[in-house]
Design a protein around this motif. Sequence first.
Motif, PDB file in Angstrom:
ATOM      1  N   HIS A  31       0.645  -1.191   0.019  1.00  0.00           N
ATOM      2  CA  HIS A  31      -0.029   0.080  -0.047  1.00  0.00           C
ATOM      3  C   HIS A  31       0.930   1.438   0.055  1.00  0.00           C
ATOM      4  O   HIS A  31       0.571   2.203  -0.864  1.00  0.00           O
ATOM      5  N   LEU A  32       1.800   1.302   1.004  1.00  0.00           N
ATOM      6  CA  LEU A  32       2.774   2.591   0.782  1.00  0.00           C
ATOM      7  C   LEU A  32       3.320   2.548  -0.315  1.00  0.00           C
ATOM      8  O   LEU A  32       3.588   3.882  -0.814  1.00  0.00           O
ATOM      9  N   HIS A  33       3.975   1.746  -0.895  1.00  0.00           N
ATOM     10  CA  HIS A  33       4.717   1.617  -2.124  1.00  0.00           C
ATOM     11  C   HIS A  33       3.782   2.233  -3.284  1.00  0.00           C
ATOM     12  O   HIS A  33       4.131   3.116  -4.116  1.00  0.00           O
ATOM     13  N   ARG A  34       2.499   1.654  -3.218  1.00  0.00           N
ATOM     14  CA  ARG A  34       1.567   2.064  -4.337  1.00  0.00           C
ATOM     15  C   ARG A  34       1.084   3.742  -4.408  1.00  0.00           C
ATOM     16  O   ARG A  34       1.239   4.238  -4.966  1.00  0.00           O
ATOM     17  N   HIS A 170       5.185   8.793  15.908  1.00  0.00           N
ATOM     18  CA  HIS A 170       5.755   7.668  15.282  1.00  0.00           C
ATOM     19  C   HIS A 170       4.736   7.588  13.808  1.00  0.00           C
ATOM     20  O   HIS A 170       5.193   7.588  12.812  1.00  0.00           O
ATOM     21  N   GLY A 171       3.641   7.532  14.319  1.00  0.00           N
ATOM     22  CA  GLY A 171       2.437   7.373  13.266  1.00  0.00           C
ATOM     23  C   GLY A 171       2.050   5.763  13.405  1.00  0.00           C
ATOM     24  O   GLY A 171       2.798   5.042  13.917  1.00  0.00           O
ATOM     25  N   LEU A 172       0.781   5.875  12.644  1.00  0.00           N
ATOM     26  CA  LEU A 172       0.391   4.256  12.714  1.00  0.00           C
ATOM     27  C   LEU A 172      -0.260   3.769  11.188  1.00  0.00           C
ATOM     28  O   LEU A 172      -0.323   4.842  10.571  1.00  0.00           O
ATOM     29  N   VAL A 173       0.013   2.865  11.042  1.00  0.00           N
ATOM     30  CA  VAL A 173      -0.304   2.121   9.803  1.00  0.00           C
ATOM     31  C   VAL A 173      -1.214   0.847  10.008  1.00  0.00           C
ATOM     32  O   VAL A 173      -0.793  -0.087  10.927  1.00  0.00           O
ATOM     33  N   ILE A 199      -2.036   8.868  10.265  1.00  0.00           N
ATOM     34  CA  ILE A 199      -2.493   7.483  10.590  1.00  0.00           C
ATOM     35  C   ILE A 199      -2.949   6.982   9.145  1.00  0.00           C
ATOM     36  O   ILE A 199      -3.572   7.774   8.478  1.00  0.00           O
ATOM     37  N   ILE A 200      -2.458   6.042   8.877  1.00  0.00           N
ATOM     38  CA  ILE A 200      -2.612   5.336   7.511  1.00  0.00           C
ATOM     39  C   ILE A 200      -3.614   4.298   7.620  1.00  0.00           C
ATOM     40  O   ILE A 200      -2.947   3.337   8.258  1.00  0.00           O
ATOM     41  N   ILE A 201      -4.672   4.078   6.767  1.00  0.00           N
ATOM     42  CA  ILE A 201      -5.487   3.203   6.663  1.00  0.00           C
ATOM     43  C   ILE A 201      -5.074   2.350   5.709  1.00  0.00           C
ATOM     44  O   ILE A 201      -5.313   2.744   4.614  1.00  0.00           O
ATOM     45  N   VAL A 202      -4.982   1.026   5.779  1.00  0.00           N
ATOM     46  CA  VAL A 202      -4.910   0.147   4.752  1.00  0.00           C
ATOM     47  C   VAL A 202      -5.910  -0.973   4.792  1.00  0.00           C
ATOM     48  O   VAL A 202      -6.227  -1.937   5.601  1.00  0.00           O
ATOM     49  N   THR A 203      -6.573  -1.025   3.615  1.00  0.00           N
ATOM     50  CA  THR A 203      -7.843  -2.012   3.461  1.00  0.00           C
ATOM     51  C   THR A 203      -7.182  -3.479   2.863  1.00  0.00           C
ATOM     52  O   THR A 203      -6.539  -3.445   1.937  1.00  0.00           O
ATOM     53  N   GLU A 204      -7.764  -4.271   3.647  1.00  0.00           N
ATOM     54  CA  GLU A 204      -7.227  -5.793   3.280  1.00  0.00           C
ATOM     55  C   GLU A 204      -8.333  -6.360   2.417  1.00  0.00           C
ATOM     56  O   GLU A 204      -9.508  -6.596   3.014  1.00  0.00           O
TER      57      GLU A 204
END
Length: 365
Positions: A31-34, A170-173, A199-204
Amino acid sequence: MAPTRVILMSCGSYDPPTNMHLRMFEIARDHLHRMGTHVVVGGVISPVHDSYSRKELTSSKHRLAMLNLALENNNWIRLSSWECRQNGWTQTRRSLQHHQNILNSLLFEVNDVKNHFETDDLDWIPENVKNNSDSTPIEIKLLCGADLLETFAIPGVWAEEDIEAIVGQHGLVVITREGSTPNKFIYDSDVLSKHMSNIIIVTEWIPNEISSTRIRRALKRNESVKYLLQDSVIDYIYQHGIYGAKRMSSIKLDLSSNIENSVLHNDSKYEIAFLTPSPTDVIMETPSPVDNISIDMPDSKSTLGNCNESEQAREKFLSMISENGNTFLPNSNTAFSDLNQQVILTEPGDSQIFEEGTAKPACLL
């Protein structure tokens, strides 16, 4: 602007470490690379100390060993044993700060960090970071599931200053799980809303509800957990009897009795379990014409309506073996080739052939 370099760090019990624990790192990195905003240079897993307040927590000796096995073929996620080597439980905020401080000291060559820290304190740092002269900052972000984010709202679980430091510094993923609503929890929390940009939300999109709790329960019940854990971890669990898991030593079916009486034979230290075969356990052959033949068996006490033939008759029946493609009948010099025959034992003097499609005794298969 150049992407921010980050190391994803996950804290928890890892009792045991599941494939989903590792999968979270892969999902977050993709996700972060995308998005193009971050470059993930590494990942680190930091299991909690034995004094963590969870009932029946497996010792860190075993949890660290299982994690080492789970990560032995992974080229970018590493293990940090720092929390386990402390005198007691360490807050997540302190663990993040400790690892960030060591990383900063290494990047900026402060206090000759390579010679002033134990090897165990540096093992989690990627080799390309330790051996690279690039001093571009690297941020350590906490990687977690949506269930951890939800605990921020439970009174008494997290100190507000800890949440402030974790999210603000720090931050959250956050990896979502099916049915979770992380954005709602962020909106409902003043602290989280304040640092929403961190805060980074990543959908699975491929739901996977693998749970360490459920895996421990399955192992305790001697149920299979294959494909939920790394094979090497499963072997370690059975080898050390963790979670009450017991591996059956051998399988032997009693073919002379009904399938309901078939059992798994075991060593004395293992308990007995019963086996119900699945369809895949049955070897299927190409159907061929069947001739039903009745054979005189002088010593048999079996009749067409009775399947309880004597032991002597059973032995005579089982003595018919296949050899070089020929089926030999007892007391006969005649060989029949390429026939799949069904033999019916009868009283002495009886001789009867059942043609295909005609009625047969109910007890015959």
